[in-house]
Write a protein that holds these residues in place. Structure first.
Motif, mmCIF file in Angstrom:
data_model
loop_
_atom_site.group_PDB
_atom_site.id
_atom_site.type_symbol
_atom_site.label_atom_id
_atom_site.label_comp_id
_atom_site.label_asym_id
_atom_site.label_seq_id
_atom_site.Cartn_x
_atom_site.Cartn_y
_atom_site.Cartn_z
ATOM 1 N N PRO A 194 0.816 -1.218 0.000
ATOM 2 C CA PRO A 194 0.000 0.000 0.000
ATOM 3 C C PRO A 194 0.852 1.272 0.000
ATOM 4 O O PRO A 194 1.957 1.295 0.539
ATOM 5 C CB PRO A 194 -0.807 -0.120 1.301
ATOM 6 C CG PRO A 194 -0.860 -1.582 1.574
ATOM 7 C CD PRO A 194 0.470 -2.111 1.118
ATOM 8 N N PHE A 195 0.312 2.301 -0.616
ATOM 9 C CA PHE A 195 0.935 3.629 -0.662
ATOM 10 C C PHE A 195 2.245 3.661 -1.440
ATOM 11 O O PHE A 195 3.080 4.547 -1.212
ATOM 12 C CB PHE A 195 1.121 4.200 0.752
ATOM 13 C CG PHE A 195 -0.171 4.372 1.499
ATOM 14 C CD1 PHE A 195 -1.093 5.322 1.125
ATOM 15 C CD2 PHE A 195 -0.476 3.530 2.559
ATOM 16 C CE1 PHE A 195 -2.299 5.461 1.800
ATOM 17 C CE2 PHE A 195 -1.676 3.659 3.246
ATOM 18 C CZ PHE A 195 -2.594 4.627 2.865
ATOM 19 N N THR A 196 2.443 2.699 -2.332
ATOM 20 C CA THR A 196 3.559 2.790 -3.276
ATOM 21 C C THR A 196 2.980 3.093 -4.656
ATOM 22 O O THR A 196 1.818 2.807 -4.939
ATOM 23 C CB THR A 196 4.371 1.481 -3.322
ATOM 24 O OG1 THR A 196 3.497 0.377 -3.623
ATOM 25 C CG2 THR A 196 5.058 1.228 -1.995
ATOM 26 N N SER A 197 3.803 3.696 -5.503
ATOM 27 C CA SER A 197 3.332 4.153 -6.800
ATOM 28 C C SER A 197 2.863 2.989 -7.671
ATOM 29 O O SER A 197 3.522 1.954 -7.756
ATOM 30 C CB SER A 197 4.451 4.912 -7.517
ATOM 31 O OG SER A 197 4.027 5.337 -8.792
ATOM 32 N N LEU A 212 1.405 8.993 -4.340
ATOM 33 C CA LEU A 212 2.701 8.783 -4.980
ATOM 34 C C LEU A 212 2.579 8.441 -6.460
ATOM 35 O O LEU A 212 3.560 8.485 -7.202
ATOM 36 C CB LEU A 212 3.475 7.675 -4.266
ATOM 37 C CG LEU A 212 4.161 8.057 -2.947
ATOM 38 C CD1 LEU A 212 4.880 6.845 -2.361
ATOM 39 C CD2 LEU A 212 5.165 9.191 -3.159
ATOM 40 N N SER A 213 1.383 8.116 -6.901
ATOM 41 C CA SER A 213 1.139 7.755 -8.301
ATOM 42 C C SER A 213 0.757 8.957 -9.160
ATOM 43 O O SER A 213 0.602 8.823 -10.373
ATOM 44 C CB SER A 213 0.016 6.709 -8.383
ATOM 45 O OG SER A 213 0.254 5.635 -7.506
ATOM 46 N N ALA A 214 0.585 10.136 -8.535
ATOM 47 C CA ALA A 214 0.075 11.292 -9.273
ATOM 48 C C ALA A 214 1.021 11.736 -10.381
ATOM 49 O O ALA A 214 0.616 11.896 -11.543
ATOM 50 C CB ALA A 214 -0.203 12.443 -8.312
ATOM 51 N N GLY A 215 2.289 11.940 -10.031
ATOM 52 C CA GLY A 215 3.261 12.335 -11.050
ATOM 53 C C GLY A 215 3.435 11.277 -12.129
ATOM 54 O O GLY A 215 3.390 11.590 -13.324
ATOM 55 N N PRO A 216 3.631 10.005 -11.747
ATOM 56 C CA PRO A 216 3.747 8.948 -12.749
ATOM 57 C C PRO A 216 2.513 8.818 -13.642
ATOM 58 O O PRO A 216 2.635 8.544 -14.839
ATOM 59 C CB PRO A 216 3.961 7.687 -11.906
ATOM 60 C CG PRO A 216 4.664 8.185 -10.688
ATOM 61 C CD PRO A 216 4.022 9.515 -10.411
ATOM 62 N N ALA A 217 1.317 9.013 -13.091
ATOM 63 C CA ALA A 217 0.106 8.947 -13.918
ATOM 64 C C ALA A 217 0.091 10.087 -14.934
ATOM 65 O O ALA A 217 -0.304 9.902 -16.090
ATOM 66 C CB ALA A 217 -1.143 9.011 -13.038
ATOM 67 N N ALA A 218 0.524 11.267 -14.510
ATOM 68 C CA ALA A 218 0.598 12.399 -15.434
ATOM 69 C C ALA A 218 1.625 12.140 -16.534
ATOM 70 O O ALA A 218 1.377 12.449 -17.708
ATOM 71 C CB ALA A 218 0.953 13.669 -14.667
ATOM 72 N N LYS A 219 2.754 11.548 -16.168
ATOM 73 C CA LYS A 219 3.775 11.223 -17.169
ATOM 74 C C LYS A 219 3.247 10.195 -18.163
ATOM 75 O O LYS A 219 3.533 10.276 -19.368
ATOM 76 C CB LYS A 219 5.034 10.697 -16.478
ATOM 77 C CG LYS A 219 5.798 11.768 -15.722
ATOM 78 C CD LYS A 219 7.016 11.182 -15.011
ATOM 79 C CE LYS A 219 7.769 12.257 -14.246
ATOM 80 N NZ LYS A 219 8.923 11.709 -13.491
ATOM 81 N N ALA A 220 2.475 9.237 -17.669
ATOM 82 C CA ALA A 220 1.878 8.234 -18.557
ATOM 83 C C ALA A 220 0.895 8.889 -19.518
ATOM 84 O O ALA A 220 0.823 8.523 -20.701
ATOM 85 C CB ALA A 220 1.184 7.150 -17.733
ATOM 86 N N LEU A 221 0.132 9.859 -19.024
ATOM 87 C CA LEU A 221 -0.806 10.585 -19.882
ATOM 88 C C LEU A 221 -0.050 11.349 -20.957
ATOM 89 O O LEU A 221 -0.446 11.351 -22.133
ATOM 90 C CB LEU A 221 -1.651 11.534 -19.041
ATOM 91 C CG LEU A 221 -2.739 12.302 -19.794
ATOM 92 C CD1 LEU A 221 -3.904 11.387 -20.128
ATOM 93 C CD2 LEU A 221 -3.233 13.488 -18.977
ATOM 94 N N ILE A 222 1.045 11.990 -20.576
ATOM 95 C CA ILE A 222 1.858 12.735 -21.541
ATOM 96 C C ILE A 222 2.403 11.794 -22.617
ATOM 97 O O ILE A 222 2.396 12.116 -23.810
ATOM 98 C CB ILE A 222 3.019 13.458 -20.821
ATOM 99 C CG1 ILE A 222 2.471 14.606 -19.969
ATOM 100 C CG2 ILE A 222 4.049 13.974 -21.827
ATOM 101 C CD1 ILE A 222 3.501 15.236 -19.051
#
Length: 229
Positions: A194-197, A212-222
């Motif tokens: 839990p609580f890991t990206s 912790l997944s917010a930045g990685p999710a945005a990068k995936a969207l990009i």
């Protein structure tokens, strides 16, 4: 210039408690600066417009991110955040991608917003990527209400039942997000710890599990958005 629409919650009250919720600040600021730093134009909106509530817990020292600190010194970003547009009247044809930060608020308002649900369907129907993180995927519930079966078989990430219990807020919400999404047919995948990206991609739908997944999710969207050029 590519244009990204970020939709934020307007809801601040929890169930049976004086505790407040709202936008989890880092789940907005991390993606916001990922998009801005790549040269995208970002528009902010919310159901009620104006200044969205911020979850007080997200501003505690242990939850502050580098992007939070950057936001505090960014008058332009703060001006946009405090003056979000209302959802009504927004059109998918004016943007290239859609993103939903979390905080508990979306399980109340965005999960029941027909305007938001229709935007999700319009973006996806027109081949435009949609991203969401933590409780942001609650917005998909409104899309499923408008189009029954929409979530059937979709692989997504979202704030897990285990994480909800660990936050101590499981009794302060009307439902567990993971349970509701699975009841609608979604295949919710979660990190082993839990609580890991953790980010999942299903076509042009990108979802992240927790803060912790917010930045990685945005990068995936990009990444998806760039591949569509």
């Amino acid at each position: 210039m590519k244009k990204i629409l970020i939709i934020l919650t307007s809801h601040s009250a929890m169930e049976d408690t004086e505790s407040k919720t709202g936008v989890w600040l880092g789940e907005f600021t991390d993606p916001y600066y990922e998009f801005i730093d790549q040269g995208y134009q970002v528009t902010l909106a919310s159901p009620l417009g104006g200044s969205p509530p911020v979850d007080p817990l997200s501003e505690l020292t242990e939850n502050i991110t580098a992007s939070n600190r950057r936001f505090k010194d960014d008058a332009l970003a703060q001006g946009a955040f405090n003056n979000t547009q209302k959802l009504t009247g927004l059109n998918a044809e004016d943007f290239d991608a859609l993103f939903y930060p979390g905080g508990h608020g979306p399980i109340w308002d965005l999960a029941n917003s027909e305007a938001s649900g229709q935007l999700i369907l319009d973006f996806l129907d027109n081949g435009k990527p949609v991203g969401a993180v933590c409780h942001g995927p609650a917005a998909l519930i409104a899309a499923a209400d408008l189009r029954p079966g929409f979530l059937q078989g979709k692989v997504i990430a979202a704030f897990s039942n285990a994480e909800e219990v660990l936050t101590g807020r499981s009794g302060k919400v009307p439902y567990q997000l993971q349970d509701r999404l699975e009841a609608l047919g979604a295949n919710v995948k979660t990190a082993l710890i839990p609580f890991t990206s953790h980010v999942e991609r299903d076509g042009i739908l990108l979802t992240g599990q927790n803060p912790l997944s917010a930045g990685p999710a945005a990068k995936a969207l990009i990444e998806v958005l760039e591949s569509l050029r």
